[in-house]
Enzyme design. Sequence first.
Site, short mmCIF file in Angstrom:
data_model
loop_
_atom_site.label_atom_id
_atom_site.label_comp_id
_atom_site.label_asym_id
_atom_site.label_seq_id
_atom_site.Cartn_x
_atom_site.Cartn_y
_atom_site.Cartn_z
N LYS A 1 -2.19 1.73 -49.57
CA LYS A 1 -2.10 0.07 -48.78
C LYS A 1 -2.97 -0.62 -49.38
CE LYS A 1 -2.42 0.88 -44.82
NZ LYS A 1 -2.51 2.66 -44.89
N ARG B 1 -0.57 -0.69 -36.55
CA ARG B 1 -1.04 0.37 -36.53
C ARG B 1 -0.79 1.49 -35.56
NH1 ARG B 1 -5.09 0.67 -40.34
NH2 ARG B 1 -6.07 2.15 -41.37
N ARG C 1 -11.87 8.41 -53.32
CA ARG C 1 -12.07 6.82 -53.41
C ARG C 1 -13.43 6.04 -53.22
NH1 ARG C 1 -8.24 4.27 -49.19
NH2 ARG C 1 -10.09 4.76 -47.77
N ARG D 1 -17.11 5.15 -48.27
CA ARG D 1 -16.86 5.25 -46.92
C ARG D 1 -16.96 5.96 -46.42
NH1 ARG D 1 -10.83 2.11 -46.34
NH2 ARG D 1 -11.02 3.37 -44.57
N ARG E 1 -8.66 10.31 -38.98
CA ARG E 1 -7.28 9.48 -39.38
C ARG E 1 -6.05 9.92 -39.89
NH1 ARG E 1 -10.33 7.81 -44.00
NH2 ARG E 1 -9.49 6.12 -44.35
P1 ADP Z 1 -6.86 3.43 -44.27
O1 ADP Z 1 -5.30 3.07 -44.37
O2 ADP Z 1 -7.19 4.08 -45.74
O3 ADP Z 1 -7.24 4.43 -42.86
P2 ADP Z 1 -7.87 1.03 -42.89
O4 ADP Z 1 -9.57 -0.19 -44.08
O5 ADP Z 1 -6.66 0.20 -43.12
O6 ADP Z 1 -7.89 2.31 -43.80
O7 ADP Z 1 -9.26 1.08 -41.85
C1 ADP Z 1 -10.37 1.76 -41.09
C2 ADP Z 1 -10.16 1.79 -39.90
O8 ADP Z 1 -10.22 0.61 -39.37
C3 ADP Z 1 -9.07 2.38 -39.56
O9 ADP Z 1 -9.83 4.18 -39.12
C4 ADP Z 1 -9.45 2.58 -37.83
O10 ADP Z 1 -10.30 2.75 -37.23
C5 ADP Z 1 -9.67 0.80 -38.44
N1 ADP Z 1 -8.02 -0.42 -37.76
C6 ADP Z 1 -8.06 -0.84 -39.32
N2 ADP Z 1 -6.48 -1.29 -38.83
C7 ADP Z 1 -6.53 -1.00 -37.59
C8 ADP Z 1 -5.97 -1.37 -36.60
N3 ADP Z 1 -4.41 -1.97 -37.30
N4 ADP Z 1 -6.10 -1.13 -34.78
C9 ADP Z 1 -6.39 -0.26 -34.99
N5 ADP Z 1 -7.78 0.37 -35.76
C10 ADP Z 1 -8.36 -0.36 -36.78
#
Ligand code: ADP
Length: 210
Positions: free
Chosen positions: A13, A88, A123, A156, A167
């Site tokens: 994404k 999410r 990554r 990360r 996750r």
């Molecule tokens: P990825 O899509 O690679 O898992 P992100 O960078 O989008 O990673 O998100 C990393 C972390 O940030 C998630 O695992 C969660 O803990 C938190 N997070 C990000 N966006 C949201 C969201 N919309 N709602 C809840 N937690 C979020």
Amino acid sequence: MNLILLGAPGAGKGTQAEIVCDKLGIPTISTGNALRAAIKDGTEMGLKAKEAVDAGRLVSDEIVVGIVKERLAQDDCKNGFILDGMPRTVAQAHALEDMGVNIDKVIDIEVSDEAIIARLSGRRVCSACGASYHTEYKPSSVEGVCDRCNGALIIRKDDEPATVLERLATYHEQTEPLVEFYRERGKLVVVEGQEKVEDTSALLLAALEA
Ligand code: ADP
């Protein structure tokens, strides 16, 4: 154009958001990057979010809805935006509707769990600007250095294998129901994630023009 990018962690994404952002000239709103910045800066929000992010769980809807609401109110979002990583949960999607945010398309980037696990192990992300790279599929020009801003590339904490599984489980349980949510509203476009970044981008950009 107001877009949402949906997909499992590591579906690409963030990388695709960078490409669409360059092409269409609309900003990306990444809740993940916003949370990581808050954690790094040690803000009150960062302190609240840290434990969940590090463990691969979701932070509260209240926090991410707050981040997005504030960001969407800024001038540069008037002509469109890309939401990367939000909503999410179904509750977050309802919160967007309640804010009166009109979404044109929701792009679901589909990638198998097996491919995700392989991808996340390679990554790297920029510690300064958040741009993402992959040791094999999308290396930076100079190892360990960001092409965009010369920041240092890091792994990360939540890309550690055990956290990746957590996750993925969180994704299937809480985020995947959004696929049906947006299909029912006639907004969903499915893009099969390809091995090469540019092949996925080509499919995605074609889907935006359709
Ligand atoms: P990825 O899509 O690679 O898992 P992100 O960078 O989008 O990673 O998100 C990393 C972390 O940030 C998630 O695992 C969660 O803990 C938190 N997070 C990000 N966006 C949201 C969201 N919309 N709602 C809840 N937690 C979020």
